[in-house]
Design an enzyme around this catalytic site. Sequence first.
Site, PDB file in Angstrom:
ATOM      1  N   ARG A 161       0.318  -1.082  -0.154  1.00  0.00           N
ATOM      2  CA  ARG A 161       0.003   0.131  -0.246  1.00  0.00           C
ATOM      3  C   ARG A 161       0.764   1.814  -0.360  1.00  0.00           C
ATOM      4  O   ARG A 161       1.917   1.211   0.289  1.00  0.00           O
ATOM      5  CB  ARG A 161      -0.835   0.224   1.401  1.00  0.00           C
ATOM      6  CG  ARG A 161      -1.416  -1.255   1.174  1.00  0.00           C
ATOM      7  CD  ARG A 161      -3.064  -0.958   2.265  1.00  0.00           C
ATOM      8  NE  ARG A 161      -4.241  -1.821   2.174  1.00  0.00           N
ATOM      9  CZ  ARG A 161      -3.865  -2.869   3.253  1.00  0.00           C
ATOM     10  NH1 ARG A 161      -2.973  -3.267   3.915  1.00  0.00           N
ATOM     11  NH2 ARG A 161      -4.737  -4.644   3.727  1.00  0.00           N
ATOM     12  N   LYS A 185      -3.230  -2.608   8.093  1.00  0.00           N
ATOM     13  CA  LYS A 185      -4.413  -1.862   8.181  1.00  0.00           C
ATOM     14  C   LYS A 185      -4.768  -2.490  10.201  1.00  0.00           C
ATOM     15  O   LYS A 185      -4.844  -4.021   9.861  1.00  0.00           O
ATOM     16  CB  LYS A 185      -5.351  -2.271   7.541  1.00  0.00           C
ATOM     17  CG  LYS A 185      -5.274  -1.213   6.776  1.00  0.00           C
ATOM     18  CD  LYS A 185      -6.569  -1.220   5.583  1.00  0.00           C
ATOM     19  CE  LYS A 185      -6.825   0.051   4.217  1.00  0.00           C
ATOM     20  NZ  LYS A 185      -7.692  -0.514   3.413  1.00  0.00           N
ATOM     21  N   HIS A 250      -2.034   2.617  -6.493  1.00  0.00           N
ATOM     22  CA  HIS A 250      -2.780   1.776  -5.935  1.00  0.00           C
ATOM     23  C   HIS A 250      -2.413   0.339  -7.117  1.00  0.00           C
ATOM     24  O   HIS A 250      -3.234  -0.233  -6.970  1.00  0.00           O
ATOM     25  CB  HIS A 250      -3.898   2.306  -5.354  1.00  0.00           C
ATOM     26  CG  HIS A 250      -4.733   1.094  -4.432  1.00  0.00           C
ATOM     27  ND1 HIS A 250      -4.172   0.785  -3.441  1.00  0.00           N
ATOM     28  CD2 HIS A 250      -5.917   0.862  -4.312  1.00  0.00           C
ATOM     29  CE1 HIS A 250      -5.246   0.034  -2.670  1.00  0.00           C
ATOM     30  NE2 HIS A 250      -6.044   0.208  -3.129  1.00  0.00           N
ATOM     31  N   ARG A 253      -0.553  -1.838  -7.393  1.00  0.00           N
ATOM     32  CA  ARG A 253      -0.561  -2.913  -5.851  1.00  0.00           C
ATOM     33  C   ARG A 253      -1.411  -3.851  -6.710  1.00  0.00           C
ATOM     34  O   ARG A 253      -1.644  -4.384  -6.718  1.00  0.00           O
ATOM     35  CB  ARG A 253      -1.780  -2.421  -5.336  1.00  0.00           C
ATOM     36  CG  ARG A 253      -1.578  -3.024  -3.616  1.00  0.00           C
ATOM     37  CD  ARG A 253      -2.164  -2.117  -2.599  1.00  0.00           C
ATOM     38  NE  ARG A 253      -2.920  -3.040  -2.049  1.00  0.00           N
ATOM     39  CZ  ARG A 253      -2.521  -3.956  -0.840  1.00  0.00           C
ATOM     40  NH1 ARG A 253      -1.879  -4.339  -0.465  1.00  0.00           N
ATOM     41  NH2 ARG A 253      -3.845  -4.682  -0.090  1.00  0.00           N
ATOM     42  N   HIS A 276      -5.329  -8.521   2.686  1.00  0.00           N
ATOM     43  CA  HIS A 276      -6.861  -8.885   3.467  1.00  0.00           C
ATOM     44  C   HIS A 276      -7.785  -9.361   4.667  1.00  0.00           C
ATOM     45  O   HIS A 276      -6.961 -10.421   4.573  1.00  0.00           O
ATOM     46  CB  HIS A 276      -7.060  -9.167   2.055  1.00  0.00           C
ATOM     47  CG  HIS A 276      -7.277  -8.100   0.894  1.00  0.00           C
ATOM     48  ND1 HIS A 276      -7.574  -8.336  -0.645  1.00  0.00           N
ATOM     49  CD2 HIS A 276      -6.559  -6.782   0.613  1.00  0.00           C
ATOM     50  CE1 HIS A 276      -7.347  -7.246  -1.393  1.00  0.00           C
ATOM     51  NE2 HIS A 276      -6.176  -6.604  -0.904  1.00  0.00           N
ATOM     52  N   TYR A 285      -9.577 -10.194  -7.623  1.00  0.00           N
ATOM     53  CA  TYR A 285      -8.837  -9.723  -8.622  1.00  0.00           C
ATOM     54  C   TYR A 285      -9.219 -11.070  -9.709  1.00  0.00           C
ATOM     55  O   TYR A 285      -8.750 -11.242 -10.781  1.00  0.00           O
ATOM     56  CB  TYR A 285      -7.546  -9.836  -7.953  1.00  0.00           C
ATOM     57  CG  TYR A 285      -7.488  -8.581  -7.777  1.00  0.00           C
ATOM     58  CD1 TYR A 285      -6.916  -7.450  -8.283  1.00  0.00           C
ATOM     59  CD2 TYR A 285      -7.418  -8.283  -5.939  1.00  0.00           C
ATOM     60  CE1 TYR A 285      -6.933  -6.366  -7.234  1.00  0.00           C
ATOM     61  CE2 TYR A 285      -7.340  -6.979  -5.094  1.00  0.00           C
ATOM     62  CZ  TYR A 285      -6.520  -6.483  -5.678  1.00  0.00           C
ATOM     63  OH  TYR A 285      -6.450  -6.174  -5.247  1.00  0.00           O
TER      64      TYR A 285
END
Length: 311
Positions: A161, A185, A250, A253, A276, A285
């Site tokens: 990120r 995160k 992004h 990524r 994730h 994806y």
Amino acid sequence: MSEPDAPASSAALSSDRILIDRFLEMLAAEAGAARNTLLAYGTDLRLASEVLAGRLADADRGALERLTEQWQALSRATVARKSAALRRFFAFLADEGLRADDPGAVLPRPGAARPLPRTLSAADVDRLFAAIAARIARDPPDPLDLRLAALVELLYGSGLRATELVSLPRNAVAPDRPYLILRGKGGRERMVPVSDRARAAVAAWRAHAPADRPWLFSSGKTHLSRIRLYQLMKALAAEAGIPPDRVSPHVLRHAFATHLLEGGADLRALQAMLGHADIATTEIYTHVDSQRLVELVNARHPLVDAPRRAP
């Protein structure tokens, strides 16, 4: 039309603020919520409190229906976030015994449709790296071009990120270790692979990076900003002959993820590399694999060349 709520009293607003702060502390301490999530939820809850005249904590179904009427012009994603913040807040109040009911069921639940991520073809990525290679071929290379090479190698080669990338510690990428440990995160740690190319690019840049700064990509008194990283990617895209609006940190990524899947990567492994929390986020994806799967069936399925039976 419903009557507007009475002006908020300072005591009512203060009561809401105290409970909102307690809720956010719980999210941070027990749920490990990311800083951006806490900021967004805090803003949503305080705005809702103001609209409801400082009576958010004891709002009934009617009050919440009046509140959500004002969300009609907002995007589905924004409504989903606001609803999620309020539902979790009311669930917290109920769990803490601060109210006997949970009115969250009245809040809207927008469909969970996700826009497909913008990505780049392998040829586009090759053009970006060709533009970088032309820069660093100069003798001597500009240190800022070496920095750019390290940034792009880590964006595309490791799927970082933007925030994770610009705030990397100076020695996060070790020359003898093909991975790095990131805290992403929600404070979750994950192991991310680092290619030989990326490690070489980082080593070339680190020889020029300020030795008295704690970050790999320092800038002034802090590290490189996400905005500056965004600007660098746009400029590189233009130089490579790619429309700048198609390239961002992004998007690189996303390219990392889609190209790994095209190469046969396991979805669970990709989830771990991207950080994730939910496999459903990674599954978006799989759209890039649809054509490859159709071609695979058409080429390999035993019935493709079998004569069709008459009906």
